[in-house]
Design a protein around this motif. Structure first.
Motif, PDB file in Angstrom:
ATOM      1  N   GLY A  94       0.877  -1.243   0.115  1.00 39.01           N
ATOM      2  CA  GLY A  94      -0.120   0.040   0.092  1.00 39.01           C
ATOM      3  C   GLY A  94       0.773   1.274   0.051  1.00 39.01           C
ATOM      4  O   GLY A  94       0.527   2.097   0.822  1.00 39.01           O
ATOM      5  N   ILE A  95       1.989   1.411  -0.734  1.00 37.38           N
ATOM      6  CA  ILE A  95       2.873   2.284  -0.605  1.00 37.38           C
ATOM      7  C   ILE A  95       2.692   3.250  -2.099  1.00 37.38           C
ATOM      8  O   ILE A  95       3.459   4.318  -1.986  1.00 37.38           O
ATOM      9  N   GLY A  96       2.136   2.906  -3.049  1.00 30.89           N
ATOM     10  CA  GLY A  96       1.944   3.972  -4.305  1.00 30.89           C
ATOM     11  C   GLY A  96       1.259   3.294  -5.495  1.00 30.89           C
ATOM     12  O   GLY A  96       0.939   1.814  -5.377  1.00 30.89           O
ATOM     13  N   ALA A  97       1.200   3.803  -6.629  1.00 30.13           N
ATOM     14  CA  ALA A  97       0.576   3.343  -8.016  1.00 30.13           C
ATOM     15  C   ALA A  97       1.505   3.435  -8.790  1.00 30.13           C
ATOM     16  O   ALA A  97       2.224   4.361  -8.943  1.00 30.13           O
ATOM     17  N   VAL A  98       1.830   2.393  -9.722  1.00 29.83           N
ATOM     18  CA  VAL A  98       2.487   2.306 -10.706  1.00 29.83           C
ATOM     19  C   VAL A  98       1.891   2.491 -11.919  1.00 29.83           C
ATOM     20  O   VAL A  98       1.001   1.898 -12.252  1.00 29.83           O
ATOM     21  N   GLN A 114       7.486  11.773 -19.812  1.00 29.19           N
ATOM     22  CA  GLN A 114       6.644  10.553 -19.986  1.00 29.19           C
ATOM     23  C   GLN A 114       7.649   9.431 -19.856  1.00 29.19           C
ATOM     24  O   GLN A 114       8.145   8.789 -20.509  1.00 29.19           O
ATOM     25  N   PRO A 115       8.126   9.364 -18.323  1.00 31.84           N
ATOM     26  CA  PRO A 115       8.957   8.123 -17.975  1.00 31.84           C
ATOM     27  C   PRO A 115       8.200   6.503 -18.383  1.00 31.84           C
ATOM     28  O   PRO A 115       6.910   6.504 -18.424  1.00 31.84           O
ATOM     29  N   ASP A 116       9.127   5.748 -18.744  1.00 33.98           N
ATOM     30  CA  ASP A 116       8.791   4.645 -19.107  1.00 33.98           C
ATOM     31  C   ASP A 116       8.073   3.877 -18.042  1.00 33.98           C
ATOM     32  O   ASP A 116       7.041   3.126 -18.312  1.00 33.98           O
ATOM     33  N   VAL A 117       8.493   3.988 -16.878  1.00 38.03           N
ATOM     34  CA  VAL A 117       7.610   3.444 -15.661  1.00 38.03           C
ATOM     35  C   VAL A 117       7.870   4.442 -14.488  1.00 38.03           C
ATOM     36  O   VAL A 117       9.035   5.240 -14.291  1.00 38.03           O
ATOM     37  N   PHE A 118       6.842   4.756 -13.773  1.00 36.98           N
ATOM     38  CA  PHE A 118       6.944   5.699 -12.627  1.00 36.98           C
ATOM     39  C   PHE A 118       5.824   5.232 -11.654  1.00 36.98           C
ATOM     40  O   PHE A 118       4.869   4.712 -11.829  1.00 36.98           O
ATOM     41  N   VAL A 119       6.200   5.581 -10.394  1.00 42.04           N
ATOM     42  CA  VAL A 119       5.519   5.353  -9.115  1.00 42.04           C
ATOM     43  C   VAL A 119       5.073   6.628  -8.457  1.00 42.04           C
ATOM     44  O   VAL A 119       5.705   7.375  -8.184  1.00 42.04           O
ATOM     45  N   LEU A 120       3.710   6.502  -8.359  1.00 51.25           N
ATOM     46  CA  LEU A 120       3.267   7.868  -7.692  1.00 51.25           C
ATOM     47  C   LEU A 120       2.656   7.773  -6.227  1.00 51.25           C
ATOM     48  O   LEU A 120       2.444   6.480  -6.254  1.00 51.25           O
ATOM     49  N   PRO A 121       2.653   8.439  -5.342  1.00 55.24           N
ATOM     50  CA  PRO A 121       1.965   8.369  -4.251  1.00 55.24           C
ATOM     51  C   PRO A 121       0.542   8.306  -4.054  1.00 55.24           C
ATOM     52  O   PRO A 121      -0.001   8.719  -4.986  1.00 55.24           O
ATOM     53  N   LEU A 122      -0.008   7.330  -3.226  1.00 54.47           N
ATOM     54  CA  LEU A 122      -1.422   7.122  -3.162  1.00 54.47           C
ATOM     55  C   LEU A 122      -2.117   8.486  -2.789  1.00 54.47           C
ATOM     56  O   LEU A 122      -1.698   9.107  -2.044  1.00 54.47           O
ATOM     57  N   VAL A 123      -3.245   8.453  -2.911  1.00 56.65           N
ATOM     58  CA  VAL A 123      -4.039   9.579  -2.666  1.00 56.65           C
ATOM     59  C   VAL A 123      -5.420   8.929  -1.558  1.00 56.65           C
ATOM     60  O   VAL A 123      -6.351   8.281  -2.405  1.00 56.65           O
ATOM     61  N   ASP A 124      -5.330   9.355  -0.386  1.00 53.71           N
ATOM     62  CA  ASP A 124      -6.264   8.782   0.325  1.00 53.71           C
ATOM     63  C   ASP A 124      -6.353   7.096   0.420  1.00 53.71           C
ATOM     64  O   ASP A 124      -7.426   6.716   0.238  1.00 53.71           O
ATOM     65  N   ARG A 129      -6.142   9.808  -9.760  1.00 54.95           N
ATOM     66  CA  ARG A 129      -7.062   9.877 -10.971  1.00 54.95           C
ATOM     67  C   ARG A 129      -6.828  10.965 -11.968  1.00 54.95           C
ATOM     68  O   ARG A 129      -7.502  10.867 -13.001  1.00 54.95           O
ATOM     69  N   THR A 130      -6.591  12.201 -11.518  1.00 51.92           N
ATOM     70  CA  THR A 130      -6.346  13.376 -12.334  1.00 51.92           C
ATOM     71  C   THR A 130      -4.970  13.839 -12.039  1.00 51.92           C
ATOM     72  O   THR A 130      -4.216  13.539 -11.020  1.00 51.92           O
ATOM     73  N   ALA A 131      -4.463  14.775 -13.025  1.00 49.61           N
ATOM     74  CA  ALA A 131      -3.215  15.387 -12.961  1.00 49.61           C
ATOM     75  C   ALA A 131      -3.365  16.205 -11.671  1.00 49.61           C
ATOM     76  O   ALA A 131      -1.989  16.265 -10.985  1.00 49.61           O
ATOM     77  N   GLU A 132      -4.300  16.663 -11.220  1.00 52.20           N
ATOM     78  CA  GLU A 132      -3.999  17.551  -9.963  1.00 52.20           C
ATOM     79  C   GLU A 132      -3.771  16.803  -8.729  1.00 52.20           C
ATOM     80  O   GLU A 132      -3.623  17.214  -7.735  1.00 52.20           O
ATOM     81  N   GLU A 133      -4.308  15.422  -8.739  1.00 55.78           N
ATOM     82  CA  GLU A 133      -3.911  14.620  -7.819  1.00 55.78           C
ATOM     83  C   GLU A 133      -2.590  13.987  -7.764  1.00 55.78           C
ATOM     84  O   GLU A 133      -2.061  13.272  -6.788  1.00 55.78           O
ATOM     85  N   ILE A 134      -1.637  14.375  -8.607  1.00 54.81           N
ATOM     86  CA  ILE A 134      -0.340  13.555  -8.732  1.00 54.81           C
ATOM     87  C   ILE A 134       0.501  14.502  -7.575  1.00 54.81           C
ATOM     88  O   ILE A 134       0.725  15.680  -7.600  1.00 54.81           O
ATOM     89  N   GLY A 135       1.195  13.718  -6.686  1.00 57.21           N
ATOM     90  CA  GLY A 135       2.044  14.040  -5.809  1.00 57.21           C
ATOM     91  C   GLY A 135       3.283  14.116  -6.086  1.00 57.21           C
ATOM     92  O   GLY A 135       3.597  13.869  -7.597  1.00 57.21           O
ATOM     93  N   HIS A 136       4.324  14.035  -5.326  1.00 56.14           N
ATOM     94  CA  HIS A 136       5.684  13.858  -5.781  1.00 56.14           C
ATOM     95  C   HIS A 136       6.001  12.595  -6.103  1.00 56.14           C
ATOM     96  O   HIS A 136       5.961  11.597  -5.006  1.00 56.14           O
TER      97      HIS A 136
END
Length: 219
Positions: A94-98, A114-124, A129-136
């Protein structure tokens, strides 16, 4: 030279200075001026507005437009292998979304990648789901292609480090992975395994030998 061999530079306008006669005095110091170049600085919005072209990926880094061709099958095999390893690990802890390319990540007004693969933090606790929800971002990965090697190793690497993101460069030809940490002057060179440590409780080890054999076959 085809698009497979060269990342295309677009949007450069050249202004050449008028020729001036050189001094006749042979003892005089000679100064030769290079032509002045007025390069357009691309924004993320301008890159998004470009028409889609099959087989091409458009990005910009610090205002420089990067255009890369469709990747080869070994490249895609390596991307899929890494995605599966990371996705299973992130779901379990439960540490991120790939995610995989294509997928825009805007680092600033002049940088859209557009990295080939990237991991973003979860939101709640869920995937963004949106560009505005993308964290570091937690991790960026690029798999080298002949046409993108310089940009992945120099242009993107410098920008990703300034942004404070761990960055992996996968070199299929050399069968190695460069692990760059923010602020590092040299990478960790990995040939057998690579560790990803988003937290002390969620350490992932990826078998690089298996990755390269899956993409390329036995050495």
């Amino acid at each position: 030279m085809t698009g497979e061999d060269l990342v295309t530079h677009i949007g450069r306008e050249t202004r050449t200075l008028a020729h001036a006669p050189l001094p006749n005095d042979p003892n005089a110091e000679q100064h030769l001026a290079m032509p002045a170049i007025n390069a357009h600085r691309w924004t993320a919005d301008e890159v998004r507005a470009l028409p889609d072209e099959p087989g091409k990926r458009f990005e910009c880094v610090d205002g420089e437009l990067l255009v890369s061709p469709s990747p080869r099958l070994p490249h895609q095999s390596a991307v899929g292998f890494l995605y599966e390893c990371l996705a299973a690990h992130c779901r379990a802890h439960g540490i991120g979304a790939v995610f995989m390319a294509p997928g825009d990540i805007e680092l600033d007004r002049f940088t859209l990648v557009q990295p080939d693969v990237f991991v973003l933090p979860l939101v709640d606790g869920r995937r963004p789901r949106t560009a505005e929800e993308i964290g570091h971002p937690l991790l960026f990965i690029e798999v080298l292609s002949p046409s993108t090697a310089r940009y992945d190793r120099v242009v993107k690497r410098g920008r990703y480090q300034r942004y404070g993101v761990e960055y992996w460069i996968v070199d299929l030809d050399a069968r190695l992975l460069e692990r760059w940490l923010p602020q590092a002057e040299q990478p960790f060179i990995q040939t057998e395994t690579v560790r990803w440590e988003p937290s002390a409780e969620a350490v992932l080890k990826i078998n690089l030998v298996a990755l390269f054999e899956d993409a390329l076959g036995a050495p």
